[in-house]
Motif scaffolding. Structure first.
Motif, PDB file in Angstrom:
ATOM      1  N   ALA A  78       1.587  11.834 -12.770  1.00  7.55           N
ATOM      2  CA  ALA A  78       0.878  12.604 -11.744  1.00  7.55           C
ATOM      3  C   ALA A  78      -0.556  12.106 -11.578  1.00  7.55           C
ATOM      4  O   ALA A  78      -1.079  12.052 -10.454  1.00  7.55           O
ATOM      5  CB  ALA A  78       0.893  14.084 -12.108  1.00  7.55           C
ATOM      6  N   GLU A  79      -1.212  11.741 -12.678  1.00  4.90           N
ATOM      7  CA  GLU A  79      -2.581  11.225 -12.590  1.00  4.90           C
ATOM      8  C   GLU A  79      -2.628   9.917 -11.800  1.00  4.90           C
ATOM      9  O   GLU A  79      -3.502   9.722 -10.944  1.00  4.90           O
ATOM     10  CB  GLU A  79      -3.149  11.017 -13.996  1.00  4.90           C
ATOM     11  N   ASN A  80      -1.683   9.021 -12.089  1.00  5.11           N
ATOM     12  CA  ASN A  80      -1.647   7.751 -11.353  1.00  5.11           C
ATOM     13  C   ASN A  80      -1.357   7.976  -9.881  1.00  5.11           C
ATOM     14  O   ASN A  80      -1.967   7.352  -9.009  1.00  5.11           O
ATOM     15  CB  ASN A  80      -0.583   6.826 -11.962  1.00  5.11           C
ATOM     16  N   PHE A  81      -0.420   8.884  -9.604  1.00  8.57           N
ATOM     17  CA  PHE A  81      -0.094   9.186  -8.213  1.00  8.57           C
ATOM     18  C   PHE A  81      -1.295   9.802  -7.498  1.00  8.57           C
ATOM     19  O   PHE A  81      -1.574   9.486  -6.338  1.00  8.57           O
ATOM     20  CB  PHE A  81       1.103  10.138  -8.164  1.00  8.57           C
ATOM     21  N   PHE A  82      -2.024  10.663  -8.180  1.00  9.86           N
ATOM     22  CA  PHE A  82      -3.203  11.298  -7.592  1.00  9.86           C
ATOM     23  C   PHE A  82      -4.256  10.250  -7.232  1.00  9.86           C
ATOM     24  O   PHE A  82      -4.860  10.293  -6.151  1.00  9.86           O
ATOM     25  CB  PHE A  82      -3.773  12.327  -8.569  1.00  9.86           C
ATOM     26  N   LYS A  83      -4.468   9.299  -8.140  1.00 13.23           N
ATOM     27  CA  LYS A  83      -5.483   8.273  -7.889  1.00 13.23           C
ATOM     28  C   LYS A  83      -5.068   7.291  -6.801  1.00 13.23           C
ATOM     29  O   LYS A  83      -5.903   6.814  -6.036  1.00 13.23           O
ATOM     30  CB  LYS A  83      -5.778   7.514  -9.193  1.00 13.23           C
ATOM     31  N   GLN A  84      -3.763   6.997  -6.712  1.00  8.53           N
ATOM     32  CA  GLN A  84      -3.296   6.007  -5.756  1.00  8.53           C
ATOM     33  C   GLN A  84      -3.135   6.573  -4.349  1.00  8.53           C
ATOM     34  O   GLN A  84      -3.408   5.874  -3.370  1.00  8.53           O
ATOM     35  CB  GLN A  84      -1.952   5.424  -6.228  1.00  8.53           C
ATOM     36  N   SER A  85      -2.688   7.819  -4.232  1.00  8.06           N
ATOM     37  CA  SER A  85      -2.322   8.356  -2.921  1.00  8.06           C
ATOM     38  C   SER A  85      -3.130   9.582  -2.516  1.00  8.06           C
ATOM     39  O   SER A  85      -3.699   9.624  -1.434  1.00  8.06           O
ATOM     40  CB  SER A  85      -0.827   8.707  -2.904  1.00  8.06           C
ATOM     41  N   GLN A  88       0.839  -1.191   0.000  1.00 10.88           N
ATOM     42  CA  GLN A  88       0.000   0.000   0.000  1.00 10.88           C
ATOM     43  C   GLN A  88       0.877   1.246   0.000  1.00 10.88           C
ATOM     44  O   GLN A  88       1.935   1.255   0.630  1.00 10.88           O
ATOM     45  CB  GLN A  88      -0.931   0.023   1.221  1.00 10.88           C
ATOM     46  N   PRO A  89       0.429   2.325  -0.662  1.00 10.84           N
ATOM     47  CA  PRO A  89       1.235   3.543  -0.710  1.00 10.84           C
ATOM     48  C   PRO A  89       0.999   4.431   0.510  1.00 10.84           C
ATOM     49  O   PRO A  89       0.058   4.229   1.283  1.00 10.84           O
ATOM     50  CB  PRO A  89       0.733   4.227  -1.992  1.00 10.84           C
ATOM     51  N   PHE A  90       1.858   5.396   0.658  1.00  9.95           N
ATOM     52  CA  PHE A  90       1.679   6.454   1.651  1.00  9.95           C
ATOM     53  C   PHE A  90       0.467   7.289   1.250  1.00  9.95           C
ATOM     54  O   PHE A  90       0.295   7.642   0.085  1.00  9.95           O
ATOM     55  CB  PHE A  90       2.935   7.320   1.692  1.00  9.95           C
ATOM     56  N   ASN A  91      -0.398   7.590   2.210  1.00  8.63           N
ATOM     57  CA  ASN A  91      -1.609   8.349   1.895  1.00  8.63           C
ATOM     58  C   ASN A  91      -1.970   9.236   3.074  1.00  8.63           C
ATOM     59  O   ASN A  91      -1.620   8.941   4.223  1.00  8.63           O
ATOM     60  CB  ASN A  91      -2.772   7.406   1.564  1.00  8.63           C
ATOM     61  N   LEU A  92      -2.641  10.312   2.788  1.00 13.16           N
ATOM     62  CA  LEU A  92      -3.092  11.251   3.812  1.00 13.16           C
ATOM     63  C   LEU A  92      -4.526  11.666   3.525  1.00 13.16           C
ATOM     64  O   LEU A  92      -4.916  11.818   2.360  1.00 13.16           O
ATOM     65  CB  LEU A  92      -2.206  12.503   3.846  1.00 13.16           C
ATOM     66  N   LEU A 136      -4.230  15.338  10.001  1.00 13.43           N
ATOM     67  CA  LEU A 136      -4.021  14.570   8.781  1.00 13.43           C
ATOM     68  C   LEU A 136      -3.465  13.211   9.174  1.00 13.43           C
ATOM     69  O   LEU A 136      -2.593  13.120  10.041  1.00 13.43           O
ATOM     70  CB  LEU A 136      -3.039  15.281   7.846  1.00 13.43           C
ATOM     71  N   GLY A 137      -3.956  12.176   8.535  1.00 12.46           N
ATOM     72  CA  GLY A 137      -3.474  10.857   8.915  1.00 12.46           C
ATOM     73  C   GLY A 137      -3.657   9.832   7.827  1.00 12.46           C
ATOM     74  O   GLY A 137      -4.306  10.071   6.803  1.00 12.46           O
ATOM     75  N   GLY A 138      -3.078   8.677   8.055  1.00 13.65           N
ATOM     76  CA  GLY A 138      -3.197   7.575   7.119  1.00 13.65           C
ATOM     77  C   GLY A 138      -2.547   6.333   7.685  1.00 13.65           C
ATOM     78  O   GLY A 138      -1.963   6.347   8.778  1.00 13.65           O
ATOM     79  N   SER A 139      -2.653   5.248   6.947  1.00 14.01           N
ATOM     80  CA  SER A 139      -2.018   3.989   7.342  1.00 14.01           C
ATOM     81  C   SER A 139      -1.559   3.264   6.092  1.00 14.01           C
ATOM     82  O   SER A 139      -2.183   3.374   5.029  1.00 14.01           O
ATOM     83  CB  SER A 139      -2.981   3.107   8.149  1.00 14.01           C
ATOM     84  N   THR A 140      -0.470   2.541   6.227  1.00 17.71           N
ATOM     85  CA  THR A 140       0.116   1.812   5.101  1.00 17.71           C
ATOM     86  C   THR A 140       0.507   0.418   5.563  1.00 17.71           C
ATOM     87  O   THR A 140       1.244   0.269   6.545  1.00 17.71           O
ATOM     88  CB  THR A 140       1.363   2.537   4.562  1.00 17.71           C
ATOM     89  N   GLN A 141       0.007  -0.576   4.880  1.00 18.08           N
ATOM     90  CA  GLN A 141       0.391  -1.957   5.171  1.00 18.08           C
ATOM     91  C   GLN A 141       1.614  -2.294   4.328  1.00 18.08           C
ATOM     92  O   GLN A 141       1.552  -2.304   3.096  1.00 18.08           O
ATOM     93  CB  GLN A 141      -0.757  -2.919   4.867  1.00 18.08           C
ATOM     94  N   PHE A 142       2.728  -2.558   5.005  1.00 16.44           N
ATOM     95  CA  PHE A 142       3.985  -2.792   4.292  1.00 16.44           C
ATOM     96  C   PHE A 142       4.319  -4.269   4.165  1.00 16.44           C
ATOM     97  O   PHE A 142       5.280  -4.641   3.490  1.00 16.44           O
ATOM     98  CB  PHE A 142       5.135  -2.063   5.002  1.00 16.44           C
ATOM     99  N   THR A 143       3.578  -5.142   4.816  1.00 16.87           N
ATOM    100  CA  THR A 143       3.750  -6.604   4.787  1.00 16.87           C
ATOM    101  C   THR A 143       5.210  -7.017   4.969  1.00 16.87           C
ATOM    102  O   THR A 143       5.760  -6.825   6.036  1.00 16.87           O
ATOM    103  CB  THR A 143       3.156  -7.194   3.496  1.00 16.87           C
ATOM    104  N   ASP A 144       5.857  -7.529   3.905  1.00 18.24           N
ATOM    105  CA  ASP A 144       7.191  -8.112   4.066  1.00 18.24           C
ATOM    106  C   ASP A 144       8.332  -7.115   3.927  1.00 18.24           C
ATOM    107  O   ASP A 144       9.470  -7.453   4.251  1.00 18.24           O
ATOM    108  CB  ASP A 144       7.402  -9.234   3.041  1.00 18.24           C
TER     109      ASP A 144
END
Length: 643
Positions: free
Chosen positions: A360-367, A56-60, A73-81
């Motif tokens: 930038a569009e992909n980054f906007f949609k993902q994060s 998962q990416p960094f998100n706010l 402002l907050g978020g959570s990221t699952q980094f698994t392995d």
């Protein structure tokens, strides 16, 4: 606070929050946070857009005020392995709070305050999981800890009080210097973050892979999609492999050689998997002796991952996608990118400008606005396949000869020497790591054996003194505490004898010093011991002497004395000599020896002998002796003489 009552964080997930440390108008908090979020995305978009997240990416996003938790402002990221994702987020928070001093960050995972775990060797004794809630922040690019008041510093919040976030942030803003931890704590965290942002590139691995051409084109547009594909293959099950019997989406006859960018964690997961493809799949591998076997093997596994991803998704609808430009946040996001030089001065409409807009569009949609993109990775792959232009397989194969060389993967193989070097580098961050070479001095007439030991990089004298220092340290119900090695070892036998005499004889002229290394606040809880009456004192000493005499009588009938080494007395003038450890002494002769004839034990020799025997019995594995030696900062070489 009871540990059992705390909220348990999701496994392998890092949670982060950004708070305003001070604000004039409480009604403007959320508006200010929204503006800051846009500025953050605009400033760090270039850094984040090139990062390949493991899961998962960094998100706010904006969180409204709830109870005693202010808006933030907050978020959570699952980094698994891939734990490097977690520490990259810590680096991001460090950079964000440095660029925006009005923000303070809190970060934790399912282990709790993992920043404190990194600096566990240097924390004050009052700070533990029960007293650390709402006390640890990243502020102005550095770690800060809300202190506990002491005699010398009244600023802080008592350790038995859980501070509210508002109170902690107010104290952080008004007394930031008092909240700054010791240099050792800060250095321990900074050492873990050493190398960023360059480490983003060094953690990548570029490898040649034979993959279907459509996958190569997808990865050229979206390099980050390699992560869900590798995870799909790595976590496959028999049901997933049913879709790989006949490759419908990515036929193997379209394979080309291309360069694929992995993170080191993703590459290791793919490389270390042993997998034989189904005969019906059409993936035939060359013999292992073939120089291109590894590229074929990696490509085959990666193709299986993409096929599994697409088999789990629904076919995308025929309705056109809503462009990101329709989102109300997109315009502000683009303006922030322009202010921060994201487009590198490119003219609007140029090829590079279009590539940057697409990223930038992909980054906007993902994060930035993740709710805007509800598609799974498989859906995204299918949409990309539909949007790909027609391609010529022959032209793609002609480019194979122009590929740059792939990265060396020797970092996968760690030798015993590499492991020892990593452990030594880790130990250098602890106090007194060099004491084994510098803080233990020897006389000019030291024996040759000790000189050889010192030349070999270790000293048995340091081992002996280290264990003594450990045994003399104060422990509590929480377990043994390792002593601090900021000062050289010193041992005064006369002081030790005097202290024991005072303890046994009941003298109260001198007070015994405590080596418990307590902080100022712990000194208030020291107990005062009352001196017993003379009668009770005499009875206690008599009982102790009787007990010791009885124990001596019991031990005289055993062979326990033969297991200890004793100091050798000089030979008598008449030339006769006696060995202190000779077994020819019978029990009657020993019973007739006077105190002058009994030779003292060689404590150091017995200690080293027992330690070395324990280390040998561990056969190089972890155990009590090796753990004790390593925790004392001492490195002993492996046993080269099995006998």
């Amino acid at each position: 606070m009871d540990v059992l009552q705390r909220r348990v964080a999701q496994e392998d997930t890092v949670q982060y929050k950004l708070f305003l440390v001070q604000f004039a108008d409480i009604n403007q908090i959320e508006k200010r946070l929204t503006n800051l979020m846009e500025e953050i995305w605009g400033k760090f978009a270039t850094l984040l857009a090139q990062y390949i997240w493991h899961h998962q990416p960094f998100n706010l996003k904006l969180y409204h005020e709830k109870g005693d938790i202010p808006a933030h402002l907050g978020g959570s990221t699952q980094f698994t392995d891939n734990v490097e994702d977690e520490w990259f987020i810590v680096y991001l928070l460090q950079q964000i709070t440095e660029a925006f001093p009005e923000l303070a960050a809190r970060v934790e995972d399912n282990d709790g305050e993992f920043l404190l775990i990194e600096a566990a060797d240097y924390l004050p004794k009052w700070l533990n999981p029960d007293t650390s809630e709402n006390r640890v922040f990243i502020y102005r690019g550095d770690m800060h800890i809300i202190p506990c008041p002491t005699h010398s510093n009244t600023v802080g919040i008592p350790k038995d009080e859980v501070p509210s976030l508002a109170k902690a942030l107010s104290l952080l803003s008004s007394n930031s210097d008092a909240c700054h931890p010791s240099s050792k704590i800060s250095s321990a965290v900074k050492m873990r973050l050493k190398g960023y942002p360059e480490k983003i590139q060094t953690e990548l691995h570029h490898a040649h892979c034979f993959i279907p051409a459509s996958i190569a084109l997808v990865l050229a547009k979206r390099p980050d999609l390699v992560a869900p594909a590798v995870s799909a293959f790595y976590l496959r099950d028999p049901v997933d492999l049913q879709a790989c019997r006949n490759f419908k989406m990515f036929p193997p006859d379209t394979r080309i050689l291309t360069m694929v960018t992995f993170t080191r964690c993703l590459f290791a997961q793919l490389q270390q998997q042993q997998f034989t493809p189904d005969r019906r799949s059409g993936f035939a591998l060359p013999p292992r002796s073939d120089p291109k076997y590894k590229a074929h093997d990696l490509g085959m596994k990666l193709a299986h991952g993409f096929e599994i991803l697409c088999s789990k998704t629904r076919m995308p609808s025929s309705e056109p996608n809503v462009p990101v430009s329709c989102n109300p946040q997109w315009k502000g996001f683009i303006e922030c990118l322009k202010r921060n030089g994201y487009f590198k001065g490119e003219i609007e409409g140029s090829m590079l400008y279009k590539e940057l807009i697409y990223t930038a569009e992909n980054f906007f949609k993902q994060s930035v606005y993740s709710e805007f993109n509800a598609l799974s990775p498989g859906d995204e792959v299918l949409q990309l396949l539909q949007s790909l232009p027609t391609f010529s397989l022959e032209e793609l194969k002609e480019k194979e000869s122009q590929l740059p060389p792939e990265d060396n993967d020797s970092w996968l193989d760690i030798t015993e020497q590499d492991l020892e070097q990593m452990l030594q580098e880790r130990a250098r961050n602890c106090d007194g790591v060099e004491f084994q070479k510098s803080s233990v001095s020897h006389s000019k007439d030291e024996p040759v054996g000790i000189q050889v030991e010192k030349d070999a990089g270790y000293s048995l004298v340091a081992v002996s003194q280290g264990v003594k220092n450990f045994l003399n340290a104060m422990s509590s119900h929480e377990g043994a505490e390792l002593p601090h090695f900021s000062q050289p070892f010193s041992f005064d036998p006369n002081s030790m004898v005097n202290a024991l005499d005072n303890l046994l004889e009941g003298n109260d002229d001198e007070e015994l010093d405590s080596d418990d290394l307590d902080d100022d606040d712990d000194a208030e809880n020291e107990r005062e011991f009352s001196v017993p009456s003379e009668m009770n004192e005499a009875e206690t000493l008599n009982s102790l002497k009787k007990y010791m005499d009885q124990m001596d009588e019991e031990l005289m009938g055993t062979d326990i004395g033969k297991s200890f080494n004793q100091n050798h007395k000089p030979d008598p003038p008449d030339g006769s000599s006696h060995s202190s450890g000779e077994s020819s002494f019978n029990m009657d002769e020993r019973a007739g020896e006077t105190e002058e004839d009994i030779q003292p034990l060689d404590i150091d020799l017995n200690l080293i002998t027992n330690l070395l025997e324990s280390l040998s019995s561990q056969a190089g594995l972890a155990g009590p002796a090796s753990n004790l030696i390593q925790s004392l900062g001492i490195h002993l070489p492996p046993n080269s003489d099995p006998s």
